[in-house]
Write a protein that holds these residues in place. Sequence first.
Motif: not given
Length: 254
Positions: A174-179, A222-223, A251-253
């Motif tokens: 939670p609060g992490g990032h996907f790139a 979802p992000l 993207f940010h969660r």
Amino acid sequence: MVETDRGIRTVEDVMTLLDGLFAPGADRWSEGGAGWWDGFYADRERPVPFFVAKPDENLVSYVERGLLPAGGAGVRRALDLGCGPGRNALYLASRGYAVDAVDLSPAAISWARDRAQEAGLADRIRFVCGDAFTSPELGADGPYDLVYDSGCFHHLPPHRRVTHLALLDRVLAPGGHFALTAFAAGEGGMGSELPDAAFYRKGALEGGLAYTDTSLRAIFSPLTAKELRRMHPQPPASPHFGEPFLWTALFHRP
């Protein structure tokens, strides 16, 4: 009497059935694809753009602009999906991240380990040779602050997007990032622009799937999208990798 095959009982049974619709030469996303990638990485001197020991320009930009926090003291953890020769894993490790880097290909992992040793970063990167979607090591030590996918996603058949999203849901904090970077549809892009259903009729992925920015936003809805743009091309002397036929996305969660 011929025994009738009626063995499908789970979603994964359906996924495996769909995997089997593709010719063996098209299987580059599961354990069966390791041999194909080993051949691809066998010659380290081949003039393949992403064989260079340079991180993606967008990844560097995210860190330098503060869109991604710098790591430190092993507190921040990153997962590099389809790490190849390790160029982005090495950059993240150099910025203080504790990195898990996974690839199907033993040849790619061997090359990445060599680079990590040469850079003095081997103690900050755990290399995993195997299928990212089934490897028990990934996420075993807790969620990741960053999941980075540079060129893995566009080699997945359409149904395996479900598997990719499930992995993100499981391992991204939670609060992490996907790139990610992925083949771009349209002018100056790369990859096949066929509709999803056509790949199953052909039994091949034609080298990878091209995406529009709209489709990437929808798939990863979802992000929260923080940035989505074409990769900036880089001159040969640049310390960074950049090819404009790729999308870059962060993207940010929540």
